[in-house]
Write an enzyme that holds these catalytic residues in place. Structure first.
Site, mmCIF file in Angstrom:
data_model
loop_
_atom_site.group_PDB
_atom_site.id
_atom_site.type_symbol
_atom_site.label_atom_id
_atom_site.label_comp_id
_atom_site.label_asym_id
_atom_site.label_seq_id
_atom_site.Cartn_x
_atom_site.Cartn_y
_atom_site.Cartn_z
ATOM 1 N N SER A 199 59.103 0.520 64.205
ATOM 2 C CA SER A 199 57.981 1.090 63.357
ATOM 3 C C SER A 199 57.569 2.587 63.260
ATOM 4 O O SER A 199 57.217 3.264 62.371
ATOM 5 C CB SER A 199 56.696 0.391 63.561
ATOM 6 O OG SER A 199 56.102 0.582 64.669
ATOM 7 N N HIS A 227 58.256 -5.000 59.895
ATOM 8 C CA HIS A 227 58.810 -4.040 58.969
ATOM 9 C C HIS A 227 60.117 -4.274 58.375
ATOM 10 O O HIS A 227 60.774 -3.371 57.921
ATOM 11 C CB HIS A 227 58.723 -2.568 59.964
ATOM 12 C CG HIS A 227 57.517 -2.206 60.312
ATOM 13 N ND1 HIS A 227 56.540 -1.689 59.664
ATOM 14 C CD2 HIS A 227 56.758 -2.132 61.632
ATOM 15 C CE1 HIS A 227 55.446 -1.085 60.037
ATOM 16 N NE2 HIS A 227 55.583 -1.800 61.390
ATOM 17 N N LYS A 258 51.774 -6.947 55.792
ATOM 18 C CA LYS A 258 52.489 -5.635 55.409
ATOM 19 C C LYS A 258 53.046 -5.884 54.100
ATOM 20 O O LYS A 258 52.251 -5.936 53.013
ATOM 21 C CB LYS A 258 53.318 -5.105 56.516
ATOM 22 C CG LYS A 258 52.852 -4.748 58.018
ATOM 23 C CD LYS A 258 53.884 -4.185 58.692
ATOM 24 C CE LYS A 258 53.422 -4.275 60.220
ATOM 25 N NZ LYS A 258 52.087 -3.605 60.560
HETATM 26 N N1 PLP Z 1 54.999 -5.923 65.286
HETATM 27 C C1 PLP Z 1 55.231 -4.750 64.826
HETATM 28 C C2 PLP Z 1 56.444 -4.236 64.965
HETATM 29 C C3 PLP Z 1 54.154 -4.057 63.997
HETATM 30 O O1 PLP Z 1 54.206 -3.077 63.384
HETATM 31 C C4 PLP Z 1 52.820 -4.851 64.095
HETATM 32 C C5 PLP Z 1 51.688 -3.889 63.372
HETATM 33 O O2 PLP Z 1 51.438 -2.745 63.481
HETATM 34 C C6 PLP Z 1 52.740 -5.858 64.785
HETATM 35 C C7 PLP Z 1 53.662 -6.392 65.504
HETATM 36 C C8 PLP Z 1 51.259 -6.636 64.526
HETATM 37 O O3 PLP Z 1 51.306 -7.252 63.270
HETATM 38 P P1 PLP Z 1 49.877 -7.673 62.737
HETATM 39 O O4 PLP Z 1 49.058 -6.260 62.095
HETATM 40 O O5 PLP Z 1 50.034 -8.764 61.976
HETATM 41 O O6 PLP Z 1 48.786 -8.044 64.090
#
Ligand code: PLP
Length: 412
Positions: A199, A227, A258
């Protein structure tokens, strides 16, 4: 005497609280002076390409949401949330296994399993929870986990909670992964763990190479597709679809927060026995409330839209390339590859934050990212393109970047 003891206790407590306050204030000051303070801007409208921001006038162009497909405020998604709210109420006041499972939860799980072409699915309140709850259930002390060094914080935390031996390989480095696979050969189960798309840089894991190595050494593969789900690959199934390894990646975690409507929630898809075991043992699932019906309603409609047509999944690609090409031509360094996460690399944390503030004055909302979210010296403004942006929106953002970039000597 009792009174003296009492006064002594009250005094000690007051001193402890004052000391704690001093420690906290010192820590906060360190963050401020280090230039890594993360302020929060207040949005006073719904999420979308144009938003209202407290303290700024008029519509602001928004380039920092993970609203990749523009579904966060899609009329059908919103309507489905309202319908679910009316029919199923605000929430369950319960965890799933007590009295918190409705037919809509099962329906969404079935649709997500279908979408990812996996056997089964389990919902969580967030993907953070899905990552926190997976590894300790799957892996014990006789097992090993091999994790990319730049994996998301929630994966790192999830791995910390499990008792498997930990091997960290260099970012996307297949040679190093192979070395670690050799070193971990005596373990019972082995799991290679990687973000599908990272990300912070918008770069994509070399999944084909990872799967080749995993098969060679008898390991399983896990990817976090937060992502990627909804817009990577011809049908938006994710990086595994794009790279042709859907049948070689065993477990996928992703988010509903997202591209899939943007409300909240996360999930794991994978083999049925794993999902069954997670329902029995995964702590964030067992000890946290069910997803609220409106959230389930929104996400279900988003998945239905994607299952019905591949067009939505494809709607962000051209816009991403427009932004990347124009910014590169203007002299900016954009990290990552062809992904709607377009990190404008600046290096200095304060510069990233000042430039983001100046961009807002020009009506473009972007955010500077600095340590500890990204490594020291690698501060950037992370721009995120959405299918809901028009070409004009993108051009306006590029123009604003050029203007602020010149002001700060980043481009000439
Ligand atoms: N994994 C990744 C790669 C993320 O970018 C995010 C969120 O920023 C998460 C997990 C966590 O997702 P959630 O917002 O559903 O807790």
């Amino acid at each position: 005497r009792d009174r003296i003891n009492y006064l002594h206790t009250v005094l000690s407590l007051a001193i402890s609280i004052a000391e704690a306050r001093t420690v906290l204030e010192h820590e906060l000051e360190t963050i401020r002076t280090g230039g890594t303070w993360k302020g929060e801007r207040i949005i006073t409208s719904k999420q979308g390409p144009r938003i209202n921001v407290d303290g700024s006038h008029g519509d602001i162009l928004n380039f920092c949401a993970n609203n990749y497909l523009g579904l966060s405020s899609h009329p059908q998604v919103v309507e489905a949330g309202i319908e679910a709210l009316k029919k199923y109420g605000a929430g369950l006041s319960s965890v799933r296994f007590i009295c918190g499972t409705q037919d809509i939860h099962k329906d969404l799980e079935q649709k997500l399993a279908q979408f990812h072409e996996r056997e089964d699915c389990i919902l969580y309140a967030s993907c953070f929870d899905a990552n926190a709850g997976l590894f300790e259930v799957l892996l014990g002390p006789d097992d090993a986990v091999l994790s990319d060094e730049l994996n998301h914080a929630s994966i790192i935390d999830g791995i910390r909670l499990c008792r498997a031996k930990r091997f960290r390989y260099k970012h996307m480095d297949l040679n190093d992964l192979e070395t670690q696979l050799k070193e971990s050969q005596s373990s019972r189960l082995r799991l290679v763990v990687t973000d599908g798309v990272f990300s912070m840089d918008g770069d994509m894991a070399p999944l084909k190479g990872i799967c080749d190595l995993a098969e060679k050494y008898g390991a399983m593969v896990f990817i976090d597709e937060c992502h990627a789900t909804g817009f990577m690959g011809p049908r938006g199934r994710g990086t595994d679809e794009l790279l042709g390894v859907m049948d070689r990646v065993h477990i996928v975690n992703s988010t509903l927060g997202k591209a899939l409507g943007g409300a909240a929630g996360g999930y794991t898809v994978g083999p049925k026995p794993l999902i069954d075991l997670l329902r029995q043992r995964s702590r964030p699932y067992l000890f946290s409330n069910s997803l609220p019906p409106p959230v389930v309603g929104c996400a279900t409609r988003a998945v239905e839209l994607l299952l019905a047509s591949n067009e939505i999944a494809q709607s962000v690609g051209d816009k991403t390339m427009r932004f990347r090409n124009k910014m590169t031509e203007a002299g900016f360094t954009i990290s990552g590859s062809d992904h709607p996460i377009c990190p404008v690399m600046l290096g200095d944390a304060r510069l990233a934050s000042l430039m983001a503030d100046d961009m807002l004055k020009l009506g473009v909302y972007v955010i500077g990212f600095s340590y500890p979210v990204v490594p020291k010296g690698k501060a950037r403004i992370r721009v995120q393109i959405s299918a809901a942006h028009t070409d004009q929106d993108i051009d306006r953002a590029v123009d604003a970047f050029i203007q602020t970039g010149r002001k700060h000597g980043v481009v000439s």
